[in-house]
Design an enzyme around this catalytic site. Structure first.
Site, PDB file in Angstrom:
ATOM      1  N   GLU A  45       0.843  -1.206   0.000  1.00 42.45           N
ATOM      2  CA  GLU A  45       0.000   0.000   0.000  1.00 42.45           C
ATOM      3  C   GLU A  45       0.881   1.260   0.000  1.00 42.45           C
ATOM      4  OE1 GLU A  45      -3.163   0.431  -0.366  1.00 42.45           O
ATOM      5  OE2 GLU A  45      -4.323  -1.196   0.524  1.00 42.45           O
ATOM      6  N   ASP A  77      11.159   7.393  -0.619  1.00 39.55           N
ATOM      7  CA  ASP A  77      11.304   7.708  -2.042  1.00 39.55           C
ATOM      8  C   ASP A  77      11.908   9.089  -2.210  1.00 39.55           C
ATOM      9  OD1 ASP A  77       9.247   9.898  -2.636  1.00 39.55           O
ATOM     10  OD2 ASP A  77       7.953   8.412  -1.713  1.00 39.55           O
ATOM     11  N   LEU A 118      -4.597  -8.308  -4.076  1.00 38.52           N
ATOM     12  CA  LEU A 118      -5.614  -7.739  -3.189  1.00 38.52           C
ATOM     13  C   LEU A 118      -5.905  -6.288  -3.565  1.00 38.52           C
ATOM     14  CD1 LEU A 118      -4.236  -9.163   0.171  1.00 38.52           C
ATOM     15  CD2 LEU A 118      -6.157 -10.040  -1.179  1.00 38.52           C
TER      16      LEU A 118
END
Length: 207
Positions: A45, A77, A118
């Site tokens: 996620e 990041d 998912l």
């Protein structure tokens, strides 16, 4: 652009609401539905947001995933950092990605699937199901960090010195009450955490 946050354009989150306690509580009530594969899904996620940045802005990007000895995970990041704005009262407001729903995934009939098969639901799932989460943000207009517990901010935005870089680091400890206390293996991460565009590289390490 209107300075009042009530008039700020909604793209992924509603700027007018900084914390949605009912939404966070609902995630915890249905934790098995939102994170049935435990910590690994929460990592994916967070990774999805960093990959969004790389995909939409096309410049060379790098993401580092670190699995820490205490069971926590950090995803860092070198993107632009989470959007932060100044409202009509002169208050610094960060985009409420942690404590409110991402309308792209909760209010849409279309399902976006992550690499574990998912549905993607957004950062509020990670924050709500974590004992603690720290969000460190570096942008050209300032850098800060903030701590959450089960999705609720427990500190204000705390300024940190600029270091000449931009980007976001999300460091979180999944709560074993809600999330399977399974250890994330390097093999699983290398298999599922793959770059989505050619300009993106992903590093994975244990600490």
């Amino acid at each position: 652009m209107e300075k009042s946050r009530d008039h700020w354009k909604i793209t992924t989150h509603d700027w007018s609401q900084q914390v949605d306690r009912d939404h966070l509580a609902e995630i915890r009530r249905q934790a098995e539905m939102y994170a049935p594969q435990g910590t690994l899904h929460l990592v994916l996620e967070v990774l999805a947001y960093a990959q969004d940045e790389a995909e939409h802005h096309g410049r060379p990007a790098h993401i580092t995933i670190a699995v820490h000895s205490d069971g926590s995970v950090s995803v860092a990041d070198n993107g632009r950092g989470t959007d932060t704005r100044i409202d009509d009262k002169g208050q610094t407001i960060r985009k409420p990605v942690m404590a409110t729903k991402d309308i792209r995934f909760f209010d849409s009939r279309e399902t976006v699937v992550l690499s574990d098969g998912l549905p993607r639901r957004g950062m509020s799932v990670v924050a709500s199901l974590s004992t603690w989460l720290t969000h460190t943000n570096r942008r050209l207009n300032g850098s800060w960090t903030q701590r959450y517990e089960h999705g609720i901010p427990v500190t204000d935005l705390t300024d940190i010195p600029d270091d000449g870089t931009t980007g976001t680091t999300v460091h979180f400890l999944p709560d074993a009450v809600f999330v399977k206390p399974n250890h994330v293996t390097m093999g699983e991460l290398r298999h599922l955490a793959k770059p989505s565009v050619a300009s993106l590289t992903i590093g994975i390490r244990e600490e």
